[in-house]
Design a protein around this motif. Sequence first.
Motif, PDB file in Angstrom:
ATOM      1  N   TYR A  94       0.857  -1.175   0.000  1.00 28.52           N
ATOM      2  CA  TYR A  94       0.000   0.000   0.000  1.00 28.52           C
ATOM      3  C   TYR A  94       0.903   1.237   0.000  1.00 28.52           C
ATOM      4  O   TYR A  94       1.792   1.341   0.834  1.00 28.52           O
ATOM      5  N   TYR A  95       0.644   2.155  -0.915  1.00 21.07           N
ATOM      6  CA  TYR A  95       1.498   3.337  -1.064  1.00 21.07           C
ATOM      7  C   TYR A  95       0.849   4.546  -0.393  1.00 21.07           C
ATOM      8  O   TYR A  95      -0.331   4.851  -0.629  1.00 21.07           O
ATOM      9  N   TYR A  96       1.645   5.219   0.439  1.00 23.35           N
ATOM     10  CA  TYR A  96       1.209   6.460   1.079  1.00 23.35           C
ATOM     11  C   TYR A  96       2.239   7.546   0.801  1.00 23.35           C
ATOM     12  O   TYR A  96       3.438   7.348   1.006  1.00 23.35           O
ATOM     13  N   ARG A  97       1.773   8.679   0.325  1.00 21.49           N
ATOM     14  CA  ARG A  97       2.662   9.817   0.075  1.00 21.49           C
ATOM     15  C   ARG A  97       2.882  10.560   1.389  1.00 21.49           C
ATOM     16  O   ARG A  97       1.927  10.919   2.098  1.00 21.49           O
ATOM     17  N   GLU A  98       4.142  10.761   1.717  1.00 24.39           N
ATOM     18  CA  GLU A  98       4.488  11.450   2.961  1.00 24.39           C
ATOM     19  C   GLU A  98       4.607  12.949   2.700  1.00 24.39           C
ATOM     20  O   GLU A  98       5.261  13.379   1.748  1.00 24.39           O
ATOM     21  N   HIS A  99       3.976  13.739   3.549  1.00 26.14           N
ATOM     22  CA  HIS A  99       4.066  15.198   3.471  1.00 26.14           C
ATOM     23  C   HIS A  99       4.639  15.711   4.786  1.00 26.14           C
ATOM     24  O   HIS A  99       4.001  15.587   5.846  1.00 26.14           O
ATOM     25  N   LYS A 100       5.845  16.243   4.724  1.00 29.89           N
ATOM     26  CA  LYS A 100       6.486  16.809   5.915  1.00 29.89           C
ATOM     27  C   LYS A 100       6.332  18.326   5.880  1.00 29.89           C
ATOM     28  O   LYS A 100       6.644  18.960   4.876  1.00 29.89           O
ATOM     29  N   ASN A 101       5.863  18.882   6.966  1.00 27.02           N
ATOM     30  CA  ASN A 101       5.673  20.318   7.048  1.00 27.02           C
ATOM     31  C   ASN A 101       6.353  20.834   8.309  1.00 27.02           C
ATOM     32  O   ASN A 101       5.909  20.551   9.417  1.00 27.02           O
ATOM     33  N   LYS A 102       7.448  21.550   8.136  1.00 32.02           N
ATOM     34  CA  LYS A 102       8.137  22.159   9.279  1.00 32.02           C
ATOM     35  C   LYS A 102       7.612  23.574   9.466  1.00 32.02           C
ATOM     36  O   LYS A 102       7.690  24.405   8.559  1.00 32.02           O
ATOM     37  N   THR A 103       7.060  23.814  10.637  1.00 30.48           N
ATOM     38  CA  THR A 103       6.468  25.119  10.931  1.00 30.48           C
ATOM     39  C   THR A 103       7.203  25.780  12.095  1.00 30.48           C
ATOM     40  O   THR A 103       8.019  25.153  12.779  1.00 30.48           O
ATOM     41  N   ASN A 104       6.880  27.053  12.327  1.00 35.19           N
ATOM     42  CA  ASN A 104       7.506  27.819  13.417  1.00 35.19           C
ATOM     43  C   ASN A 104       9.030  27.727  13.356  1.00 35.19           C
ATOM     44  O   ASN A 104       9.696  27.594  14.394  1.00 35.19           O
ATOM     45  N   VAL A 105       9.579  27.785  12.144  1.00 37.92           N
ATOM     46  CA  VAL A 105      11.024  27.687  11.951  1.00 37.92           C
ATOM     47  C   VAL A 105      11.684  28.961  12.462  1.00 37.92           C
ATOM     48  O   VAL A 105      11.383  30.060  11.995  1.00 37.92           O
ATOM     49  N   THR A 106      12.587  28.802  13.427  1.00 42.03           N
ATOM     50  CA  THR A 106      13.228  29.952  14.063  1.00 42.03           C
ATOM     51  C   THR A 106      14.714  29.679  14.234  1.00 42.03           C
ATOM     52  O   THR A 106      15.105  28.610  14.710  1.00 42.03           O
ATOM     53  N   PHE A 107      15.540  30.644  13.850  1.00 38.90           N
ATOM     54  CA  PHE A 107      16.989  30.522  14.018  1.00 38.90           C
ATOM     55  C   PHE A 107      17.391  31.098  15.374  1.00 38.90           C
ATOM     56  O   PHE A 107      16.941  32.175  15.766  1.00 38.90           O
ATOM     57  N   THR A 108      18.243  30.354  16.093  1.00 38.91           N
ATOM     58  CA  THR A 108      18.701  30.781  17.418  1.00 38.91           C
ATOM     59  C   THR A 108      20.221  30.668  17.500  1.00 38.91           C
ATOM     60  O   THR A 108      20.868  30.177  16.569  1.00 38.91           O
ATOM     61  N   ASP A 109      20.774  31.113  18.621  1.00 39.85           N
ATOM     62  CA  ASP A 109      22.214  31.010  18.868  1.00 39.85           C
ATOM     63  C   ASP A 109      23.019  31.614  17.713  1.00 39.85           C
ATOM     64  O   ASP A 109      23.930  30.990  17.175  1.00 39.85           O
ATOM     65  N   ASN A 110      22.637  32.840  17.368  1.00 36.28           N
ATOM     66  CA  ASN A 110      23.320  33.567  16.281  1.00 36.28           C
ATOM     67  C   ASN A 110      23.329  32.789  14.965  1.00 36.28           C
ATOM     68  O   ASN A 110      24.304  32.813  14.203  1.00 36.28           O
ATOM     69  N   GLY A 111      22.231  32.096  14.700  1.00 36.77           N
ATOM     70  CA  GLY A 111      22.103  31.373  13.449  1.00 36.77           C
ATOM     71  C   GLY A 111      22.729  30.002  13.437  1.00 36.77           C
ATOM     72  O   GLY A 111      22.686  29.312  12.415  1.00 36.77           O
ATOM     73  N   LYS A 112      23.305  29.559  14.560  1.00 37.30           N
ATOM     74  CA  LYS A 112      23.968  28.255  14.603  1.00 37.30           C
ATOM     75  C   LYS A 112      22.988  27.104  14.793  1.00 37.30           C
ATOM     76  O   LYS A 112      23.331  25.949  14.519  1.00 37.30           O
ATOM     77  N   VAL A 113      21.784  27.397  15.259  1.00 33.44           N
ATOM     78  CA  VAL A 113      20.769  26.380  15.528  1.00 33.44           C
ATOM     79  C   VAL A 113      19.446  26.846  14.933  1.00 33.44           C
ATOM     80  O   VAL A 113      19.123  28.041  14.966  1.00 33.44           O
ATOM     81  N   VAL A 114      18.690  25.918  14.365  1.00 35.43           N
ATOM     82  CA  VAL A 114      17.343  26.223  13.886  1.00 35.43           C
ATOM     83  C   VAL A 114      16.370  25.270  14.576  1.00 35.43           C
ATOM     84  O   VAL A 114      16.596  24.066  14.631  1.00 35.43           O
ATOM     85  N   LYS A 115      15.299  25.813  15.129  1.00 35.25           N
ATOM     86  CA  LYS A 115      14.292  24.991  15.790  1.00 35.25           C
ATOM     87  C   LYS A 115      12.996  25.055  14.990  1.00 35.25           C
ATOM     88  O   LYS A 115      12.739  26.017  14.249  1.00 35.25           O
ATOM     89  N   TYR A 116      12.167  24.025  15.173  1.00 37.85           N
ATOM     90  CA  TYR A 116      10.973  23.904  14.344  1.00 37.85           C
ATOM     91  C   TYR A 116       9.996  22.930  14.986  1.00 37.85           C
ATOM     92  O   TYR A 116      10.339  22.187  15.908  1.00 37.85           O
ATOM     93  N   LYS A 117       8.771  22.952  14.479  1.00 39.92           N
ATOM     94  CA  LYS A 117       7.785  21.932  14.809  1.00 39.92           C
ATOM     95  C   LYS A 117       7.488  21.142  13.537  1.00 39.92           C
ATOM     96  O   LYS A 117       7.364  21.720  12.460  1.00 39.92           O
ATOM     97  N   LEU A 118       7.395  19.844  13.690  1.00 44.41           N
ATOM     98  CA  LEU A 118       7.223  18.962  12.538  1.00 44.41           C
ATOM     99  C   LEU A 118       5.818  18.393  12.497  1.00 44.41           C
ATOM    100  O   LEU A 118       5.292  17.905  13.494  1.00 44.41           O
ATOM    101  N   HIS A 119       5.237  18.452  11.302  1.00 44.72           N
ATOM    102  CA  HIS A 119       3.922  17.864  11.076  1.00 44.72           C
ATOM    103  C   HIS A 119       4.052  16.839   9.958  1.00 44.72           C
ATOM    104  O   HIS A 119       4.348  17.186   8.810  1.00 44.72           O
ATOM    105  N   ASP A 120       3.885  15.572  10.288  1.00 42.35           N
ATOM    106  CA  ASP A 120       3.947  14.482   9.313  1.00 42.35           C
ATOM    107  C   ASP A 120       2.530  14.051   8.949  1.00 42.35           C
ATOM    108  O   ASP A 120       1.706  13.793   9.839  1.00 42.35           O
TER     109      ASP A 120
END
Length: 496
Positions: A94-120
């Motif tokens: 059975y085939y299911y298409r995966e849709h990944k949606n990263k939201t609330n993408v925010t760069f921290t620590d002077n751009g060295k880290v990026v945080k996000y929320k994932l919706h699969d």
Amino acid sequence: MAKRVCRYVCAFIFLIIGLALIFLSLFLLPVLRDAFVNKSLHSDAVLKEGSVAFKEWKSPGSAVYYVISVYNVTNADNVMNTKAKPNVTELGPYYYREHKNKTNVTFTDNGKVVKYKLHDMYVFDRTKTASHLDPDKDLITCLNVPYMAVVDQYIKGKLNYVELLGLKALAKDPSVFIKHTVTELVWGYQDSLTEFLHKDNKLPSSTFGLFANDSSADWTSYSSVRTGIDDLNSVGQFVSWRGKNSLSYWNGTYANMINGTDGTFFHPHLHNQEDVVVFVDSLYRSTNLTHQANVSQYSISLYRYVIPKWELQNRTVYSANSMWYANWFWGLLNLSAPLSAPVFMSKPHFLDADPEFLTNVTGMKNPEAEQDDTMMDAEPLTGFVFNVHKRLQVNVRLQQHSTTLNALGVSNVRDTLVPVAYIDQTASANKTTCDEFRDKVYKPIEIVNDVRWGLVGLGGAMTAVSVILLGYWMFRSRKRGYEPLSSLPRLSTQDV
């Protein structure tokens, strides 16, 4: 005389230019080329707004599919009453298409880290699935996994006999085997038993399914990874996952570390002697991948990485795996701690596992490495992954245990693993994507290399011509009795 001197001077100048071109081509141009490549990598291989890596990480350009096959147990009564081996037939894929949606993408620590929320989210693909298959209607008989969790808790002494009887009374169907549609088994169903176990903190969710679709946990918790702007080797490495900087399921600090990338890409400048590390959220752990072979896809050279066999050895063969409770047969990943149920992952069709598992199940086809092994193909210069097959099989342990009046229902069963389903999470870059990659990454390098070897040829030709002419003229000079240039009188300042 002046004409002869001029001839020698021109030949020497020609020789010096030729040698200079060779030096420039062999030593200086590679340095400039590598500087250009590194500048390009810092521009496109790090996670920052507008980079190629960021675009692919945030929303993969290649279609990602969950290809799922399930096992239907055809002799459940005999398995329960006569210790018969489970006989299974495969339904799918059975085939299911995966849709990944990263939201609330925010760069921290002077751009060295990026945080996000994932919706699969996974959407059934009717066009790729065979017309006779319908996950909403196809019924299968499989182990009742929530009930197997209760049995496991009782056998381990975490439930007493009275609690066991109470939970059986709550269960919608307290039998060892249960019937569900493919959709219910794969994406989840809810009954009174799962609700109670969740409220009693014995199951992580009130809904049981092999996989999570539209998981609220990912919506409410942040994950974070390193962007690589300060260190290219750290790009994509997890800092936290679902709000956790480390896990608590395993035995030891190292086993609970959240290491590696999510497998979208690795660090640039890969070497075929090094392992790469991925954090596999469905396994609740990090795992190593080792280089197996060099392959190509649409004329792009790739490194193929696979799971090394030692990752699946039990602790008697590879003692370090005791951190992940590898206490049973080899070829398994024990997920009973994070899932609170006797669930063990293996490669599909028990590839690279103890042969006993395959012999204790009838109807299952023999494993094939090309079809059943996990593999990731990464381009070594950039670390980008062009082809992936993450293949896992879900198995549940059926344990024999005698109780009063056979209260558990497992007094007459064979102690074995029963396969439930297997998946192939797959994505592959198409020809258009590969052509664009070649034009953007390889073509500038190829142009520089063509110029480099062209200059080497030109410099070599100039050097060869100069040496031949100088040799010829010196030979003629000696033959005619001319004095060599070294014996000619030299001018001094007093002669001027």
